[in-house]
Design an enzyme around this catalytic site. Sequence first.
Site, mmCIF file in Angstrom:
data_model
loop_
_atom_site.group_PDB
_atom_site.id
_atom_site.type_symbol
_atom_site.label_atom_id
_atom_site.label_comp_id
_atom_site.label_asym_id
_atom_site.label_seq_id
_atom_site.Cartn_x
_atom_site.Cartn_y
_atom_site.Cartn_z
ATOM 1 N N GLU A 138 -33.647 -22.017 18.786
ATOM 2 C CA GLU A 138 -34.313 -22.806 19.836
ATOM 3 C C GLU A 138 -34.298 -21.987 21.109
ATOM 4 O O GLU A 138 -33.761 -20.866 21.128
ATOM 5 C CB GLU A 138 -33.575 -24.133 20.049
ATOM 6 C CG GLU A 138 -32.132 -23.958 20.507
ATOM 7 C CD GLU A 138 -31.376 -25.269 20.703
ATOM 8 O OE1 GLU A 138 -31.996 -26.332 20.766
ATOM 9 O OE2 GLU A 138 -30.137 -25.206 20.805
ATOM 10 N N HIS B 70 -5.322 -31.110 27.514
ATOM 11 C CA HIS B 70 -6.434 -30.756 26.629
ATOM 12 C C HIS B 70 -6.812 -31.921 25.715
ATOM 13 O O HIS B 70 -7.967 -32.287 25.613
ATOM 14 C CB HIS B 70 -6.075 -29.544 25.753
ATOM 15 C CG HIS B 70 -6.279 -28.223 26.444
ATOM 16 N ND1 HIS B 70 -5.498 -27.803 27.493
ATOM 17 C CD2 HIS B 70 -7.180 -27.236 26.221
ATOM 18 C CE1 HIS B 70 -5.908 -26.616 27.899
ATOM 19 N NE2 HIS B 70 -6.933 -26.239 27.144
ATOM 20 N N ARG C 204 -3.904 -32.786 33.799
ATOM 21 C CA ARG C 204 -4.856 -32.018 32.993
ATOM 22 C C ARG C 204 -4.266 -31.832 31.602
ATOM 23 O O ARG C 204 -3.278 -31.115 31.438
ATOM 24 C CB ARG C 204 -5.109 -30.653 33.664
ATOM 25 C CG ARG C 204 -6.101 -29.781 32.915
ATOM 26 C CD ARG C 204 -6.344 -28.481 33.655
ATOM 27 N NE ARG C 204 -7.247 -27.613 32.897
ATOM 28 C CZ ARG C 204 -6.859 -26.797 31.916
ATOM 29 N NH1 ARG C 204 -5.585 -26.709 31.580
ATOM 30 N NH2 ARG C 204 -7.747 -26.060 31.274
ATOM 31 N N LYS D 65 -25.541 -32.897 22.955
ATOM 32 C CA LYS D 65 -26.091 -32.497 24.267
ATOM 33 C C LYS D 65 -24.952 -32.541 25.281
ATOM 34 O O LYS D 65 -24.820 -33.477 26.073
ATOM 35 C CB LYS D 65 -27.263 -33.402 24.671
ATOM 36 C CG LYS D 65 -28.143 -32.787 25.762
ATOM 37 C CD LYS D 65 -29.485 -33.461 25.828
ATOM 38 C CE LYS D 65 -30.303 -33.062 27.058
ATOM 39 N NZ LYS D 65 -30.749 -31.683 27.092
HETATM 40 C C1 LIG Z 1 -30.941 -26.212 24.209
HETATM 41 C C2 LIG Z 1 -32.075 -27.182 24.216
HETATM 42 N N1 LIG Z 1 -32.815 -27.341 23.121
HETATM 43 C C3 LIG Z 1 -33.865 -28.199 23.094
HETATM 44 C C4 LIG Z 1 -34.197 -28.931 24.211
HETATM 45 C C5 LIG Z 1 -35.366 -29.878 24.166
HETATM 46 O O1 LIG Z 1 -34.922 -31.208 24.101
HETATM 47 P P1 LIG Z 1 -35.838 -32.369 24.728
HETATM 48 O O2 LIG Z 1 -37.199 -32.184 24.133
HETATM 49 O O3 LIG Z 1 -35.223 -33.628 24.263
HETATM 50 O O4 LIG Z 1 -35.814 -32.185 26.197
HETATM 51 C C6 LIG Z 1 -33.449 -28.804 25.381
HETATM 52 C C7 LIG Z 1 -33.789 -29.592 26.572
HETATM 53 O O5 LIG Z 1 -33.281 -29.404 27.629
HETATM 54 C C8 LIG Z 1 -32.356 -27.912 25.385
HETATM 55 O O6 LIG Z 1 -31.602 -27.755 26.488
#
Ligand SMILES: Cc1ncc(COP(=O)(O)O)c(C=O)c1O
Length: 295
Positions: free
Chosen positions: A183, A106, A104, A151
Amino acid sequence: MPAPRPVAHLNGRLVPLAEATISPLDRGFLYGDAVYEVIPVYGGRPFLLCEHLSRLNRSLAAIGMAATYSDHEWLALLSSLIEANGGGDLYVYLQVSRGAEWGRTHAAPTGLAPTVFAFAAELPAEAPVAGFAGVSAITAADNRWARCDIKSVNLLGNVLAKTAAAASDATEAIYLSDGLLREGSSSAILVVRGTVVRAPRETPSILPSTSRQLVLKLAAGCGLSVEVGDVRDSELRAADEVWMCNATRLLLPVVRIDGVDVGTGQPGQYWQRLRRRLDDFRREIAHSPPLTALE
Ligand SMILES: Cc1ncc(COP(=O)(O)O)c(C=O)c1O
């Protein structure tokens, strides 16, 4: 909760989901050192595939990983997974971690074989256009890290916000920061006032949403104009309509925020128009010839 389908993809092979295993030393497990995508599938065809794969490659590049597969290899992988699970309407979750090391550390080691995992699951039940009551949301301070445009599977902040929403019988938690809309915990949020859709500017603090992009593209055909920029908390609260968009729910009307009605407290006319437009768009795709190459 929508049930998963039985067959998964793990590191180049289709396996029963119930028997899929990875090393506990996988960096996705130990560090959240992994990125993911959620791709809806209609009529056996991945929807907005180019957009999802381009975001996946962007996320990988942002964490210093090479693209795992070409788009055509991803298409072959996804097609075999969809077919093995009977096709139809579903979604695919796919995750790429930096892989497992013997120990492990970092600092990200070079040369690890990435772990590639994907499974398919039922889409959540679709909201009917007519007679739908809409969903509720709460607001939350955005306490996540500064690169929410990646993501990544580091979703603890999102998990806690969504859990707080669920505890208030709400579907979504909407993040605010410095008086501005960001968001949702798992969605993009759009605000409608009059005939204008207002969308928060894409910054490193929010995920570039595939469904938001499509909704904004189709909005013009529904009599709306689009403005991208700072959206104030006060605009969210004074909106005629508020929408949440994501890959599995596509477009839902938020009719209550922190217990207060949005507009009339009912799904609005523009939501209904756009949902119908999106339904047509999806139908066209489901009835077109099978996807063999990326358009
Ligand atoms: C934090 C976040 N913002 C926005 C979205 C929308 O993204 P998408 O339209 O590509 O699913 C998601 C989708 O899961 C999300 O987790």
